[in-house]
Design a protein around this motif. Structure first.
Motif, PDB file in Angstrom:
ATOM      1  N   VAL A   1       8.208  29.861  51.815  1.00  0.00           N
ATOM      2  CA  VAL A   1       8.811  31.031  51.636  1.00  0.00           C
ATOM      3  C   VAL A   1       8.637  31.844  53.512  1.00  0.00           C
ATOM      4  CG1 VAL A   1       8.580  32.707  50.237  1.00  0.00           C
ATOM      5  CG2 VAL A   1       8.021  30.932  49.296  1.00  0.00           C
TER       6      VAL A   1
ATOM      7  N   LEU B   1      14.506  37.044  53.475  1.00  0.00           N
ATOM      8  CA  LEU B   1      13.747  36.252  52.508  1.00  0.00           C
ATOM      9  C   LEU B   1      14.232  35.063  52.641  1.00  0.00           C
ATOM     10  CD1 LEU B   1      11.285  35.870  50.946  1.00  0.00           C
ATOM     11  CD2 LEU B   1      12.434  35.771  49.029  1.00  0.00           C
TER      12      LEU B   1
ATOM     13  N   ALA C   1      13.605  30.372  51.157  1.00  0.00           N
ATOM     14  CA  ALA C   1      13.172  29.721  50.104  1.00  0.00           C
ATOM     15  C   ALA C   1      13.432  28.776  50.383  1.00  0.00           C
ATOM     16  CB  ALA C   1      12.674  30.969  48.924  1.00  0.00           C
TER      17      ALA C   1
ATOM     18  N   THR D   1      17.621  25.354  51.906  1.00  0.00           N
ATOM     19  CA  THR D   1      16.706  26.464  51.756  1.00  0.00           C
ATOM     20  C   THR D   1      18.162  27.573  51.579  1.00  0.00           C
ATOM     21  OG1 THR D   1      17.103  26.901  53.891  1.00  0.00           O
ATOM     22  CG2 THR D   1      14.950  25.768  53.436  1.00  0.00           C
TER      23      THR D   1
ATOM     24  N   CYS E   1      16.138  40.964  51.483  1.00  0.00           N
ATOM     25  CA  CYS E   1      15.155  42.077  50.504  1.00  0.00           C
ATOM     26  C   CYS E   1      16.217  43.489  50.475  1.00  0.00           C
ATOM     27  CB  CYS E   1      14.086  42.225  51.160  1.00  0.00           C
ATOM     28  SG  CYS E   1      13.641  40.375  51.312  1.00  0.00           S
TER      29      CYS E   1
ATOM     30  N   GLU F   1      14.819  39.958  40.571  1.00  0.00           N
ATOM     31  CA  GLU F   1      14.588  38.441  39.722  1.00  0.00           C
ATOM     32  C   GLU F   1      15.629  37.611  39.609  1.00  0.00           C
ATOM     33  OE1 GLU F   1      12.099  36.933  35.439  1.00  0.00           O
ATOM     34  OE2 GLU F   1      11.684  38.659  36.187  1.00  0.00           O
TER      35      GLU F   1
ATOM     36  N   ALA G   1      15.920  35.944  42.587  1.00  0.00           N
ATOM     37  CA  ALA G   1      14.391  34.775  43.292  1.00  0.00           C
ATOM     38  C   ALA G   1      15.148  33.933  41.911  1.00  0.00           C
ATOM     39  CB  ALA G   1      13.658  35.229  42.524  1.00  0.00           C
TER      40      ALA G   1
ATOM     41  N   LEU H   1      16.214  29.405  43.911  1.00  0.00           N
ATOM     42  CA  LEU H   1      15.306  28.366  43.724  1.00  0.00           C
ATOM     43  C   LEU H   1      16.391  27.463  42.921  1.00  0.00           C
ATOM     44  CD1 LEU H   1      12.620  29.406  41.979  1.00  0.00           C
ATOM     45  CD2 LEU H   1      12.336  28.640  44.180  1.00  0.00           C
TER      46      LEU H   1
ATOM     47  N   VAL I   1       8.752  32.353  41.445  1.00  0.00           N
ATOM     48  CA  VAL I   1       9.166  33.816  41.453  1.00  0.00           C
ATOM     49  C   VAL I   1       8.152  34.980  41.367  1.00  0.00           C
ATOM     50  CG1 VAL I   1      10.612  34.987  39.520  1.00  0.00           C
ATOM     51  CG2 VAL I   1      11.145  32.826  39.669  1.00  0.00           C
TER      52      VAL I   1
ATOM     53  N   LEU J   1       7.872  34.369  45.209  1.00  0.00           N
ATOM     54  CA  LEU J   1       8.738  35.416  45.835  1.00  0.00           C
ATOM     55  C   LEU J   1       9.032  36.608  45.732  1.00  0.00           C
ATOM     56  CD1 LEU J   1      11.826  32.789  45.206  1.00  0.00           C
ATOM     57  CD2 LEU J   1      10.731  32.869  47.501  1.00  0.00           C
TER      58      LEU J   1
ATOM     59  N   GLY K   1       9.314  39.269  48.777  1.00  0.00           N
ATOM     60  CA  GLY K   1      10.954  39.942  49.537  1.00  0.00           C
ATOM     61  C   GLY K   1      11.102  40.610  47.932  1.00  0.00           C
TER      62      GLY K   1
ATOM     63  N   THR L   1      11.024  29.086  59.746  1.00  0.00           N
ATOM     64  CA  THR L   1      11.780  30.501  58.948  1.00  0.00           C
ATOM     65  C   THR L   1      13.249  31.380  60.419  1.00  0.00           C
ATOM     66  OG1 THR L   1      10.106  31.721  57.402  1.00  0.00           O
ATOM     67  CG2 THR L   1      12.175  32.924  57.696  1.00  0.00           C
TER      68      THR L   1
END
Length: 733
Positions: free
Chosen positions: A97, A109, A111, A124, A129, A133, A136, A140, A164, A167, A171, A483
């Protein structure tokens, strides 16, 4: 670089679990006795960036081993200021992350799968940002390795809700990204298990240490030039602007036309003369240029819009004289894109001093049939509802001419070039509220103000299709964290589209094709029958569609609804149906099965005798078949199950291989148009495969017949699939 234990303290304060540990200086390891074995030893110091590569981390130690390994590290040359000793976290799924400050879009962000897999798999996902939710969970779910999070081959999944939450803590709204001075911030790995997450390693590089990268191109010609990467230092224009006079000016002035040597200015004079808009030339001596009355300066030109086509070093002086002219477009190149940002800053300052808004520099101008604005020859096309914002004048001209050839009708087209003052984001906000515009296309190379563009896209109530140039060439920054190395411009644009609901395409042809779909089906709100028999509205974009649904009390569908309901594809048999299924699958559009209740009716039409009845549905279409067979089959199917989209395809070549006249093809087109008229809540699309085999003018006639019923036409299944997928995400224009 901030030491790991200090970065972890930031996480701990934010509520993110981190391993229990102690910081050791001066080789005093007595506090280690309080920790539970096995232990992890890590050296830290300003010269230690990647601990594994530097030999600065050892796992699985006992308390007795820790000082021995620390001494060995120092002896091997590890430049340690001190050591962090932690309890080793139990095994699980390793994730990464991270946060990075992108120079165009701000905090981003990242992940994905972490640990040793980060650079190996590069699996990834990105989000601008603040993420929601939903963002996020989408991030994933988009990972190729996502099955390991949800349980795979008898192995339990991890606590996805905890991932979640992490994340969102990093972010989301109010997250760490708002408090950090990025730079870069990375947690790698995060260990995810059935019972939660723990941040095992953390790295924080404040903004002063971040690498920005980027470079300016050197381009000399004034036409079709891309933007530059260095902004002016005067800041954005703060007051909301009415761009009405930009697109529909009372009168236009052209600065730079010559009385002796025809140039770009003279070309534009001819374009404007043909358009019939009130026009004046600006020339220091002449009383007329090319039959157009001339004035000595913009200071005495009573116009709403001025086009400036003089050498770059003279442009600022011309603009200073534009007091009282609402909009000045500088066509000339030779500014920031050519390594002369000081000329661009001077130009913006001149516009501010004159109280005018500046379009460009290094751009071709505006096209608006309703306002008789044009920068292309060949006359004005019909006024319509499709807008375009482009950083390339040449590409915009192509989209206009090719698009109009294919039936597009434009409300507003604007080229922005370097966007030193008027930006794409500002124009998008205005066009989104424009009563004449129902869909917007963008061609961009540099977002100019990426954060403002993100906000404008997210707020747009109309569908937007986005084509980005140079995504693969702009590259990744060399960065101290994984990152920074994994965040590239191309992936940020995809994240921008995912989060805002815009459609991201990869070609000019798809840009035109998606806009044609929005134009044709803009008044339709497609409905499908859901699994429980209830009505569901396809499409996931907010705005006018959401308002329409709220008024009817109908539950909004999502992209997942569209994917499950999908499209019906119907046309001649053979490999074309197989390839169509492949094309729609690649585009993310499912072809839902035919309802059992309609199969008997289809057999009654003579279908399915030599093959199964499925989707794609094979229907004979040609010079010797009934022209209304597809119409009858579609109407029968929709009575039993309503698909949001019906894609009819026809092999044009067959009409002239097994026949000699175009009339059977026209009859088929009329029948398809009748089907669309009878199905106002279904979006019908036509694919004319092998259209080049038709005699001249036949394709145009077919297009005209179905266009009258609001049916867009494509030459390939691939182009149609991209457009239908865009329609599924957006619902309606």
């Amino acid at each position: 670089m901030v030491a790991e234990h200090e970065a972890k303290e930031l996480l701990r304060e934010a509520g993110v679990p981190v391993p229990r540990g102690v910081v050791v200086r001066d080789m005093d390891f007595a506090p280690v006795a309080e920790l539970r074995e096995p232990l992890v030893l890590k050296a830290y110091g300003p010269e230690i960036v990647h601990k594994s590569e530097a030999g600065a981390v050892v796992l699985g130690l006992s308390r007795v081993d820790v000082p021995i390994e620390a001494a060995r590290m120092l002896a091997s040359g590890v430049a340690a200021e001190g050591f962090l000793v932690e309890e080793q976290a139990p095994g699980g799924v390793e994730l990464i992350v991270g946060l990075v400050h992108d120079p165009g879009f701000g905090p981003v962000l990242l992940a994905g799968l972490g640990g040793v897999w980060t650079e190996t798999l590069r699996d990834t996902a990105l989000g601008l940002c603040p993420i929601s939710e939903g963002d996020a969970r989408r991030m994933l779910g988009s990972l190729r390795g996502s099955p390991v999070l949800y349980g795979l081959r008898g192995r339990p999944g991890v606590d996805v809700d905890a991932v979640v939450k992490l994340l969102m803590t990093v972010g989301g709204s109010g997250g760490l990204w708002e408090r950090l001075e990025l730079g870069e911030f990375e947690i790698n790995p995060v260990i995810a298990t059935e019972s939660g997450v723990v941040a095992v390693d953390a790295r924080y590089l404040p903004a002063a240490h971040a690498s920005n990268g980027g470079q300016d191109g050197v381009i000399d010609e004034p036409a079709d030039l891309g933007p530059h990467s260095e902004p002016t230092d005067l800041g954005p224009h703060s007051e909301p602007t009415d761009f009405g006079p930009l697109f529909e000016p009372r009168a236009v002035a052209v600065v730079g036309a010559s009385t002796t040597r025809p140039n770009f200015g003279n070309m534009f004079l001819e374009f404007y003369k043909a358009a019939g808009i009130p026009l004046v030339a600006v020339h220091p001596e002449a009383r007329e240029v090319g039959g157009v009355p001339a004035v000595p300066s913009l200071a005495v030109a009573d116009v709403d819009y001025a086009l400036v086509a003089v050498p770059a070093e003279r442009c600022a002086q011309v603009v200073r004289e534009a007091s009282g002219v609402p909009y000045v477009q500088v066509m000339s190149g030779g500014f920031g894109e050519a390594g002369q940002p000081e000329l661009e800053r001077e130009l913006v300052a001149a516009a501010r001093a004159a109280g005018t808004r500046l379009l460009g520099p290094n751009c071709m101008g505006v096209y608006c049939p309703r306002g008789r604005q044009t920068f292309v020859g060949g006359g004005l096309g019909p006024a319509g509802t499709v807008a375009l914002i482009s950083q390339s004048g040449g590409l915009a001209g192509e989209v206009i001419k090719v698009g109009e050839r294919r039936g597009l009708a434009f409300s507003r087209v604007v080229t922005v070039g370097n966007a030193a003052d008027v930006t794409p984001a500002e124009l998008l906000r205005w066009l989104s509220a424009d009563s004449e515009t129902r869909a917007v296309g963008l061609y961009l190379e540099d977002p100019r103000d990426g954060r403002a563009l993100y906000e404008a896209l997210a707020a747009a109530p109309v569908p937007v299709v986005l084509l980005v140039g140079g995504r693969s060439a702009q590259g990744q920054r060399a960065a101290a964290s994984h990152t920074g190395g994994l965040v590239s411009d191309g992936r940020i644009w995809q994240a921008l589209a995912d989060q805002t609901g815009a459609t991201l395409v990869t070609s000019q042809d798809d840009l035109i094709g998606v806009l044609a779909f929005f134009q044709a089906h803009g008044a339709r709100i497609p409905r499908t029958t859901g699994p429980d028999g209830g009505v569901v509205v396809s499409g996931g974009r907010a705005g006018s569609l959401g308002a329409a649904l709220a008024g009817e009390g109908i539950p909004r569908g999502t992209t997942a609804d569209f994917r499950s309901m999908g499209a019906l594809v119907i046309g001649p048999s053979g490999g074309a149906s197989v390839l169509a299924a492949d094309a729609f699958d690649r585009a993310g559009v499912s072809l839902g099965p035919l309802p059992d209740s309609v199969l008997g009716e289809l057999r009654g039409l003579g279908l399915g005798a030599g093959s199964s009845l499925a989707n794609p549905l094979e229907v004979p279409v040609g010079p010797r078949s009934g022209p209304d067979l597809v119409q009858r089959a579609v109407e029968a199917i929709v009575r039993h199950r309503s698909y949001p989209d019906v894609v009819a395809h026809v092999n044009v070549q067959s009409f002239f291989t097994y026949g000699t006249r175009a009339e059977p093809l026209f009859e088929y087109a009329r029948a398809l148009a009748a089907a669309q008229d009878a199905l106002p809540e279904t979006r019908v699309t036509l694919v004319t495969r092998n259209g080049e085999c038709a005699p001249p003018g036949v394709e145009d006639e077919v297009r005209a017949i179905v266009a009258a019923a609001g049916i867009p036409v494509y030459r390939t299944m691939e182009a149609a699939a991209v457009a239908v997928a865009a329609g599924g995400r957006n619902g309606t224009a």
